[in-house]
Design an enzyme around this catalytic site. Structure first.
Site, PDB file in Angstrom:
ATOM      1  N   SER A 164     -19.782 -31.189 -12.231  1.00 50.70           N
ATOM      2  CA  SER A 164     -20.012 -29.920 -11.531  1.00 50.70           C
ATOM      3  C   SER A 164     -20.827 -30.104 -10.257  1.00 50.70           C
ATOM      4  CB  SER A 164     -20.748 -28.935 -12.454  1.00 50.70           C
ATOM      5  OG  SER A 164     -19.954 -28.581 -13.559  1.00 50.70           O
TER       6      SER A 164
ATOM      7  N   THR B  26     -30.502 -34.219 -13.534  1.00 49.99           N
ATOM      8  CA  THR B  26     -29.811 -34.255 -12.256  1.00 49.99           C
ATOM      9  C   THR B  26     -30.788 -33.909 -11.129  1.00 49.99           C
ATOM     10  OG1 THR B  26     -27.777 -33.569 -13.386  1.00 49.99           O
ATOM     11  CG2 THR B  26     -27.738 -33.477 -10.998  1.00 49.99           C
TER      12      THR B  26
ATOM     13  N   THR C 243     -27.305 -38.242 -10.846  1.00 51.37           N
ATOM     14  CA  THR C 243     -27.666 -37.847 -12.208  1.00 51.37           C
ATOM     15  C   THR C 243     -27.532 -39.000 -13.191  1.00 51.37           C
ATOM     16  OG1 THR C 243     -27.184 -36.196 -13.931  1.00 51.37           O
ATOM     17  CG2 THR C 243     -25.311 -37.108 -12.766  1.00 51.37           C
TER      18      THR C 243
ATOM     19  N   ASN D 224     -27.166 -37.513 -16.343  1.00 48.39           N
ATOM     20  CA  ASN D 224     -26.667 -36.469 -17.239  1.00 48.39           C
ATOM     21  C   ASN D 224     -27.820 -35.761 -17.948  1.00 48.39           C
ATOM     22  OD1 ASN D 224     -24.539 -34.848 -18.125  1.00 48.39           O
ATOM     23  ND2 ASN D 224     -24.297 -36.005 -20.009  1.00 48.39           N
TER      24      ASN D 224
ATOM     25  N   ASP E 239     -19.535 -35.933 -20.507  1.00 48.46           N
ATOM     26  CA  ASP E 239     -18.869 -35.067 -19.540  1.00 48.46           C
ATOM     27  C   ASP E 239     -17.352 -35.168 -19.615  1.00 48.46           C
ATOM     28  OD1 ASP E 239     -21.049 -33.796 -18.562  1.00 48.46           O
ATOM     29  OD2 ASP E 239     -21.124 -34.825 -16.639  1.00 48.46           O
TER      30      ASP E 239
ATOM     31  N   GLY F 140     -26.265 -28.855 -14.300  1.00 42.75           N
ATOM     32  CA  GLY F 140     -25.113 -28.926 -15.187  1.00 42.75           C
ATOM     33  C   GLY F 140     -23.994 -28.038 -14.694  1.00 42.75           C
TER      34      GLY F 140
END
Length: 571
Positions: free
Chosen positions: A448, A376, A394, A396, A418, A468
């Site tokens: 998030s 990210t 991102t 991930n 996610d 994250g």
């Protein structure tokens, strides 16, 4: 102001090198516009690309397209046009705040059952690697949307720096080499990935030049054809073929039907600050509002270090519990926003916090939360007209799914992890979810990412971070740092601590919490891991309206990041 808290934060900063990038306008009673532009991002080439657009007569939104695209080229470990992101915008002319949701969406094939093994357990490999782990990308659509609706330069102009660097190459830096080594076994499964990262027959090494001519071509198609340059035609056909070749299943109508969504940002007050932040499908804004509104019930300056950490951690714990239970894509589930954002609800949570004892989380675990230190990325932009962008994007995990679609240079994300693929089973970041975040066709997975603006009568700041599940607490500590009077670079450098309900442990960077405070927290019943590696990559810019000082702060944990300030009249 919170003088003891300010002193504490400054003491925490003593061991962190600080570089301040500041420009000061002539002193006035109160400036109505910034004295220039400021950009902070995770890579110097991206910051330079954004400034190139400002010098060319573009605005913050043109700069955002250039920065985002360049990060997609030079930070494949963190983001890319095969992923997605959130863009929080402020349009100075209209006075509007807009949240552009470019989160990936679930393909129809991605049912919960598709991610279970023969024993009914979560198939972790399928959830995080290869085509099944990938959602429909959103970032290319966001670049087109920003350029066409908010920018003033042609899309081809804003994408030109990224196209140039993709074709000519850039030097490999340590994070890319280290991240590739950790993901090598996965990445080398896929012929498209081998063609990019093993082009010379050997893995990426620091100092080598990484060239991505196929990615350059894909970006040129987007520059020439806009949305259709990625989601239809040549690139789309190659993406669909690549996913099918590796055993996955995407449909042409899922690619062609992708749309960014403009949503209303969340707004709330914390002390003297008006905070504008991310709504669902981000969990960040809701959690931030809960935590800060809970903390308003204490005079943080009057608390000793242990009790200050204690109440902050307890507020984190409650917000992350609500994240797990209630939050998901608001187009698919009813999120109880009025309750979660209410100061009265925060007061009720506050009443459950014992002043001297930790509240045990359910299903205790002694394992520290996994880190997302290299995945990210975030950038912050403020221009001389007062336009601003806070953007987090991102793929991930490190290098996303590990799979590059042959002929495109596009590294696909692994955002399906996610989702709550198996309700009650933690994902790669140790956070759980239930029905509200279960996958459905076209649904956006919970995030998030917490791009934010904060503004008082005297100051404006733009900030955000990767990390994250720890993104939210990074931004939280950044806001508390600004509230304590720190400058942009000091905020970016702040040591970090975190709690996310489950596992029930306070995670802290080494040196972030002193030994006496750790012992006091343990005596209250907290489990503390006080010697973790550093995490995050906070990027922020700020403007002092009274002094005219414009600053950028780039996280010193990331040596390739940069902040730059350009004042009026300079080129």
């Amino acid at each position: 102001m919170l003088r003891p808290l300010r002193q504490l934060l400054f003491l925490m900063l003593l061991c962190v090198p600080a570089m301040t990038f500041a420009a000061q306008a002539p002193r006035a009673s109160q400036a109505t516009k910034p004295p220039g532009a400021a950009i902070a991002s995770g890579h110097a080439l991206a910051t330079q690309a954004g400034m190139e657009m400002i010098r060319a007569g573009g605005n913050a939104f043109d700069a955002a397209v250039a920065v985002s695209a360049m990060l997609s080229v030079v930070e494949p470990i963190s983001s890319g046009i095969g992923g997605g992101g959130f863009f929080l915008l402020h349009d100075a002319k209209s006075g509007r705040d807009i949240f552009v949701d470019a989160r990936e969406t679930a393909p129809a094939s991605a049912t919960p059952a598709a991610f279970l093994d023969a024993g009914g357990e979560l198939d972790r490999d399928r959830a995080t690697n290869g085509p099944w782990s990938a959602g429909i990308p959103g970032l290319p659509a966001a670049l087109v949307h920003l350029a066409s609706k908010y920018g003033r330069l042609p899309l081809a102009t804003s994408l030109a720096p990224a196209i140039r660097v993709a074709r000519e190459g850039f030097p490999i830096y340590p994070r890319l080499e280290k991240g590739y080594a950790s993901r090598r076994a996965v990445m080398e499964r896929y012929r498209g990935t081998r063609a990019v990262f093993l082009a010379d027959g050997t893995p990426p090494t620091v100092g080598e030049v990484l060239r991505q001519p196929e990615l350059a071509h894909t970006l040129e198609l987007i520059a020439a054809k806009g949305f259709d340059g990625f989601y239809r035609g040549e690139t789309a056909d190659r993406l669909l073929a690549a996913v099918k070749e590796e055993g996955g299943s995407w449909r042409a109508d899922e690619l062609g039907g992708y749309r960014v969504k403009e949503r209303e940002p969340l707004r709330f007050r914390y002390r003297d600050w008006e905070i504008t932040t991310a709504p669902p499908p981000s969990s960040g804004g809701v959690a931030l509002a809960e935590i800060l509104q809970v903390l308003e019930g204490w005079d943080l300056a009057a608390l000793d270090d242990a009790h200050r950490h204690h109440v902050v951690v307890e507020a984190m714990r409650r917000a992350y519990r609500d994240r797990t239970i209630y939050l998901g894509d608001p187009d698919f589930v009813k999120v109880p926003m009025r309750r979660l954002m209410s100061p009265d609800y925060a007061a009720g949570l506050r009443a459950t916090i014992h002043p001297d004892k930790a509240t045990p989380s359910a299903l205790l675990s002694g394992q520290p939360a996994p880190l997302e230190d290299d995945e990210t990325t975030h950038f912050s932009i403020l221009d001389a007209e007062g336009n601003r962008v806070s953007a987090t994007q991102t793929v991930n995990l490190l290098y996303g799914s590990g799979m590059v679609a042959p002929g495109t240079g596009v590294l696909l994300n692994d955002e399906m992890d996610d989702f709550a693929l198996r309700p009650g089973t933690p994902n790669a970041f140790g956070v759980m979810g239930f029905a509200a975040n279960a996958p459905e066709p076209g649904k956006r997975m919970l995030s998030s990412m917490t791009p934010s603006f904060i503004e008082s009568a005297d100051k404006l700041a733009v900030l955000g971070a990767p990390g994250g599940s720890r993104i939210i607490t990074e931004v939280l500590l950044g806001i508390l740092g600004y509230d304590a009077g720190l400058n942009a670079q000091q905020v970016a450098a702040l040591p970090r601590f975190h709690h996310q309900w489950l596992p029930d442990v306070i995670s802290a960077e080494k040196g972030a919490i002193d030994p006496a405070t750790v012992a006091a927290l343990q005596a209250m019943g907290h489990t503390v891991n006080a010697a973790e590696s550093t995490w995050g990559n906070l990027q922020t810019v700020s403007w002092d309206k009274r002094s005219g000082v414009l600053e950028g702060g780039s996280d010193p944990r990331n040596p390739v990041g940069s902040a730059e300030v350009l004042t009026r009249g300079k080129r």
